[in-house]
Scaffold this motif. Sequence first.
Motif, short mmCIF file in Angstrom:
data_model
loop_
_atom_site.label_atom_id
_atom_site.label_comp_id
_atom_site.label_asym_id
_atom_site.label_seq_id
_atom_site.Cartn_x
_atom_site.Cartn_y
_atom_site.Cartn_z
N SER A 38 -15.93 76.36 12.49
CA SER A 38 -15.81 77.61 11.74
C SER A 38 -17.07 77.80 10.90
CB SER A 38 -14.60 77.52 10.81
OG SER A 38 -14.87 76.53 9.82
N GLU A 39 -17.13 78.94 10.18
CA GLU A 39 -18.26 79.18 9.28
C GLU A 39 -18.38 78.06 8.25
OE1 GLU A 39 -20.99 81.01 9.24
OE2 GLU A 39 -20.16 81.42 11.23
N ASN A 40 -17.23 77.53 7.78
CA ASN A 40 -17.26 76.44 6.79
C ASN A 40 -17.90 75.18 7.36
OD1 ASN A 40 -16.08 78.01 4.85
ND2 ASN A 40 -13.98 77.32 5.29
N HIS A 41 -17.61 74.91 8.64
CA HIS A 41 -18.27 73.76 9.29
C HIS A 41 -19.77 73.98 9.36
CE1 HIS A 41 -14.16 73.17 11.06
NE2 HIS A 41 -14.46 71.90 10.86
N TRP A 42 -20.13 75.18 9.84
CA TRP A 42 -21.57 75.46 10.05
C TRP A 42 -22.37 75.34 8.76
CZ3 TRP A 42 -23.82 74.80 14.35
CH2 TRP A 42 -23.16 75.06 15.55
N GLU A 43 -21.74 75.75 7.66
CA GLU A 43 -22.43 75.68 6.37
C GLU A 43 -22.83 74.22 6.06
OE1 GLU A 43 -21.54 77.39 1.92
OE2 GLU A 43 -19.90 76.40 2.98
N ILE A 44 -21.88 73.30 6.30
CA ILE A 44 -22.16 71.88 6.02
C ILE A 44 -23.14 71.31 7.05
CG2 ILE A 44 -21.13 69.58 5.79
CD1 ILE A 44 -20.27 71.48 3.56
N SER A 58 -30.39 60.72 6.36
CA SER A 58 -29.12 61.40 6.12
C SER A 58 -28.45 60.65 4.98
CB SER A 58 -28.26 61.42 7.39
OG SER A 58 -28.41 60.24 8.12
N PRO A 59 -27.52 61.29 4.28
CA PRO A 59 -26.87 60.59 3.17
C PRO A 59 -26.30 59.27 3.68
CG PRO A 59 -26.26 62.90 3.15
CD PRO A 59 -27.02 62.68 4.42
N PRO A 60 -26.71 58.12 3.09
CA PRO A 60 -26.40 56.81 3.67
C PRO A 60 -24.97 56.34 3.48
CG PRO A 60 -27.82 56.58 1.74
CD PRO A 60 -27.63 58.04 1.95
N SER A 61 -24.12 57.10 2.85
CA SER A 61 -22.70 56.71 2.77
C SER A 61 -21.88 57.97 2.57
CB SER A 61 -22.44 55.75 1.62
OG SER A 61 -22.35 56.48 0.40
N ASN A 62 -20.57 57.81 2.74
CA ASN A 62 -19.68 58.95 2.56
C ASN A 62 -19.75 59.48 1.13
OD1 ASN A 62 -18.07 60.25 4.43
ND2 ASN A 62 -16.24 59.64 3.31
N ARG A 63 -19.75 58.56 0.16
CA ARG A 63 -19.79 58.97 -1.24
C ARG A 63 -21.07 59.76 -1.53
NH1 ARG A 63 -16.72 55.23 -4.32
NH2 ARG A 63 -17.30 56.41 -6.17
N LEU A 64 -22.18 59.31 -0.96
CA LEU A 64 -23.44 60.00 -1.22
C LEU A 64 -23.50 61.34 -0.48
CD1 LEU A 64 -25.95 57.01 -1.33
CD2 LEU A 64 -24.87 58.22 -3.22
N PHE A 65 -22.82 61.41 0.66
CA PHE A 65 -22.68 62.67 1.38
C PHE A 65 -21.96 63.68 0.48
CE2 PHE A 65 -19.77 64.88 4.64
CZ PHE A 65 -20.68 65.89 4.91
N VAL A 66 -20.84 63.25 -0.11
CA VAL A 66 -20.09 64.13 -1.01
C VAL A 66 -20.97 64.55 -2.20
CG1 VAL A 66 -18.08 64.27 -2.54
CG2 VAL A 66 -17.88 63.12 -0.32
N LYS A 67 -21.70 63.57 -2.77
CA LYS A 67 -22.57 63.88 -3.91
C LYS A 67 -23.63 64.91 -3.55
CE LYS A 67 -22.37 59.82 -6.90
NZ LYS A 67 -23.13 58.92 -7.76
N ALA A 68 -24.22 64.76 -2.35
CA ALA A 68 -25.29 65.68 -1.93
C ALA A 68 -24.74 67.09 -1.74
CB ALA A 68 -25.93 65.17 -0.64
N VAL A 69 -23.53 67.20 -1.15
CA VAL A 69 -22.92 68.52 -0.96
C VAL A 69 -22.59 69.13 -2.32
CG1 VAL A 69 -20.94 69.78 -0.01
CG2 VAL A 69 -21.99 67.94 1.31
N LYS A 70 -22.09 68.28 -3.23
CA LYS A 70 -21.75 68.76 -4.57
C LYS A 70 -23.00 69.26 -5.30
CE LYS A 70 -19.64 66.97 -8.79
NZ LYS A 70 -19.05 65.75 -9.38
N ASP A 71 -24.09 68.52 -5.15
CA ASP A 71 -25.35 68.89 -5.80
C ASP A 71 -25.82 70.26 -5.30
OD1 ASP A 71 -27.78 67.89 -7.43
OD2 ASP A 71 -28.68 68.51 -5.52
N ALA A 72 -25.60 70.53 -4.00
CA ALA A 72 -26.10 71.78 -3.41
C ALA A 72 -25.11 72.93 -3.56
CB ALA A 72 -26.42 71.55 -1.94
N MET A 73 -23.80 72.65 -3.47
CA MET A 73 -22.82 73.74 -3.37
C MET A 73 -21.73 73.69 -4.42
SD MET A 73 -22.21 73.55 0.71
CE MET A 73 -23.59 73.16 1.78
N GLY A 74 -21.76 72.70 -5.30
CA GLY A 74 -20.75 72.64 -6.36
C GLY A 74 -19.49 71.88 -5.97
N GLU A 75 -18.59 71.74 -6.96
CA GLU A 75 -17.38 70.91 -6.83
C GLU A 75 -16.44 71.40 -5.73
OE1 GLU A 75 -15.84 68.58 -9.12
OE2 GLU A 75 -17.21 68.57 -10.84
#
Lengths: 108, 93, 138, 116
Positions: A38-44, A58-75
């Motif tokens: 979906s559009e939501n998938h494509w955004e990520i 690429s973000p080297p762990s799941n937690r850092l993946f979440v942090k990177a998305v949060k940094d770019a797109m918010g909570e």
Amino acid sequence: MVKSPSPERNNEGFLEDAWAWSRDTAEEIASEDGLELSENHWEIIMFLRDFYKEHEISPPSNRLFVKAVKDAMGEEKGNSIYLMQLFPGTPAKTACRIAGLPRPTNCL
Amino acid sequence: MNELHTLHILNKTPDHPRFGECLGMLGPDDAIVLIENGVLGLAAAEGFHSARVYALRDDVAARGLSGSTQATSLVDYSEWVGLTLQAERVISW
Amino acid sequence: MNNLDPHSFTLVITGAPYSTQAPQTALSFAKAAIAAGHAIDRVFLYGDGIHLASALVTPPSDEPHWPKNWATFLEEHEVPGVACIASALRRGLVDDKEQKRYELDASNLRAPFTIAGLGEWVEGNIKSSRTLYFHGDR
Amino acid sequence: MAMLIIIDQPPYGGWTGREALDMAFSLAAFDQPVSLLFIGAGVNWLRTGQNTSGIEQKSVEKNLAAAPVFGIEDILADRISCERYGIAPPELADSVVLTDANAELLAQYSQAAFAG
């Protein structure tokens, strides 16, 4: 439209060459996971590809993946529940595979 | 015994850049343990400011330096273990 | 911190055997800590230190066998010995699982060492009273 | 109190610095406070305009730029080392703070470690 042949992938389904990726490739990999993008998938997915281009990792762990998305797109999007819904299993691994990024080393 | 802020474990020769970095971050209430090639600092008569200096006995003896240790306390592994627990923090250079 | 109460140590070895003194200094330290009544929470091999966990290291018979000596120590005292997976894979140290995953011809991890991520180091760091590093000299 | 990861080796000629960065990233992944200190030849990590295509290595300039994103608290550079290697403040990224590497700095951290 003629589809180009699928790029080479390793035994865990990750692309061997991140730059051989296309939107068709992403859809093909996602369908193997039973996902329709979906559009939501494509955004990520596009965020991950931009992140990889900018940082050459690429973000080297799941937690850092979440942090990177949060940094770019918010909570709202940078939380593990949202990302887990979009990319089941280990979100960072599933999302990286669909985005054509290298297999994580399982370092963390 | 005085308070021990940081215990610096130094295993590099005086020619190694990290030897100098260690001296640069040494505080007045710190102590150094020279181990491995770090004990060559005794032969080169390095100044360690006011820090207490310890050297690992086995490494000193192996390098034939037992005669150049006047101001230095020689320690064995067990005393070294004790020092790491006395200090607030330990850094291995 | 009272050094008479029992404490626990995480030891991180980053120097390779036979290129540095690190694994041997670390083993003497570990034995002294245990003799004083303290515990070794875990040993984490990082960077070149992962070579200590190779099953293929073969020193001359009249020299100490540091990988074997370490393995014996770990077994005797039930201390986990963990090699960092990223350091290990880059340097050619793999267990059966990684051999399969990367479709390699062989594996070469010495028991009882295991391969895992840096999370093991972070956990040791949090749980132990002290984390000590044993580096090479270069 | 945070942990201080110290990098005193220049990039590309060796892997120790990269492995130090991985340590910092993993602390951040587990929400452990961590800062980085560049000292000695390690300050050469902080030079801008690194083009690594010819040596087929990842750019540490780009890798390091991910540190603030992952929640690494401070990126510190030793003032004297920067002077020695001709790295002037305008060349340093906004996220890098000049400092004096001394006992007072060390006292602000619960632990300090090198990667090798």
